[in-house]
Design a protein around this motif. Sequence first.
Motif, PDB file in Angstrom:
ATOM      1  N   LYS A  19     -15.449   2.401  -9.905  1.00  0.00           N
ATOM      2  CA  LYS A  19     -16.541   1.763  -8.709  1.00  0.00           C
ATOM      3  C   LYS A  19     -15.472   0.936  -7.386  1.00  0.00           C
ATOM      4  O   LYS A  19     -16.655   1.021  -6.975  1.00  0.00           O
ATOM      5  N   LEU A  20     -14.569   1.207  -7.044  1.00  0.00           N
ATOM      6  CA  LEU A  20     -14.235   1.798  -5.531  1.00  0.00           C
ATOM      7  C   LEU A  20     -14.689   3.289  -5.288  1.00  0.00           C
ATOM      8  O   LEU A  20     -15.819   2.690  -3.684  1.00  0.00           O
TER       9      LEU A  20
ATOM     10  N   GLN B 297      -5.855   1.827  -0.422  1.00  0.00           N
ATOM     11  CA  GLN B 297      -7.496   2.239  -1.634  1.00  0.00           C
ATOM     12  C   GLN B 297      -8.532   3.106  -0.801  1.00  0.00           C
ATOM     13  O   GLN B 297      -9.034   3.879  -1.862  1.00  0.00           O
ATOM     14  N   VAL B 298      -9.285   2.659   0.389  1.00  0.00           N
ATOM     15  CA  VAL B 298     -10.131   2.769   0.961  1.00  0.00           C
ATOM     16  C   VAL B 298     -10.346   4.180   1.741  1.00  0.00           C
ATOM     17  O   VAL B 298     -10.727   5.731   0.570  1.00  0.00           O
ATOM     18  N   ASP B 299      -8.909   4.836   2.016  1.00  0.00           N
ATOM     19  CA  ASP B 299      -7.987   6.009   2.011  1.00  0.00           C
ATOM     20  C   ASP B 299      -8.385   7.091   0.661  1.00  0.00           C
ATOM     21  O   ASP B 299      -9.053   8.060   0.434  1.00  0.00           O
ATOM     22  N   HIS B 300      -7.572   6.599  -0.284  1.00  0.00           N
ATOM     23  CA  HIS B 300      -7.428   7.862  -1.468  1.00  0.00           C
ATOM     24  C   HIS B 300      -9.258   7.784  -1.982  1.00  0.00           C
ATOM     25  O   HIS B 300      -9.447   8.751  -2.745  1.00  0.00           O
ATOM     26  N   ALA B 301     -10.094   6.876  -1.889  1.00  0.00           N
ATOM     27  CA  ALA B 301     -11.376   6.678  -2.570  1.00  0.00           C
ATOM     28  C   ALA B 301     -12.322   8.306  -1.674  1.00  0.00           C
ATOM     29  O   ALA B 301     -12.026   8.435  -2.273  1.00  0.00           O
ATOM     30  N   ALA B 302     -12.128   7.699  -0.520  1.00  0.00           N
ATOM     31  CA  ALA B 302     -12.123   8.576   0.271  1.00  0.00           C
ATOM     32  C   ALA B 302     -11.870   9.904   0.307  1.00  0.00           C
ATOM     33  O   ALA B 302     -12.816  11.509   0.339  1.00  0.00           O
ATOM     34  N   ARG B 303     -10.862   9.997   0.363  1.00  0.00           N
ATOM     35  CA  ARG B 303      -9.641  11.524  -0.109  1.00  0.00           C
ATOM     36  C   ARG B 303     -10.542  12.231  -1.761  1.00  0.00           C
ATOM     37  O   ARG B 303     -10.979  13.303  -1.753  1.00  0.00           O
ATOM     38  N   ARG B 304     -10.650  11.187  -2.063  1.00  0.00           N
ATOM     39  CA  ARG B 304     -11.081  11.972  -3.584  1.00  0.00           C
ATOM     40  C   ARG B 304     -13.408  12.442  -3.851  1.00  0.00           C
ATOM     41  O   ARG B 304     -13.610  13.350  -4.303  1.00  0.00           O
TER      42      ARG B 304
END
Length: 157
Positions: free
Chosen positions: A12-13, A40-47
């Motif tokens: 969802k994120l 958390q945004v950085d991790h999502a962006a990396r994914r």
Amino acid sequence: MTRTEPARAPEKLDAAVADLHAQGKGRNATARELNVSTRQVDHAARRLGITFDAENVRAAVAVNVASAGEQRRKLAGRFRSVAEVALNHADDHSDDAAELFGWLKAAGTAVDKDLAIQQQLDRADDHSSMQAAMDRFTAFGALVRGTAAAQRGEEPP
């Protein structure tokens, strides 16, 4: 994100981050809107394989600066109008000292605020200092990205 909130599901994120990135939102704005940390945004962006590059930040800052400047110009115009109305009322009530003082005080305050806003606008029109700050910000971002890539054993961008 507050400590009492449950962790957001990564899927969802990721979807929310992708959507806001597509809308041109930056990392910090995305984190604020989703009520999560920038990490958390950085991790999502990396994914997702997306980046929040300096050019997007520069464009967003330029839009915000232009919008704020336009709002200040409108506000300054309103203060000039208030001053004019107050002075006209002062002319009409020159026989009542207390009322005259009130209208003159309102006019003076409005003129003072108009001048203060105009000084801010004049300083904001000097883009040289803003450009220098953006250049330093861009260089710092490149340094951080290069260091992060080197730590991961990747070729710096």
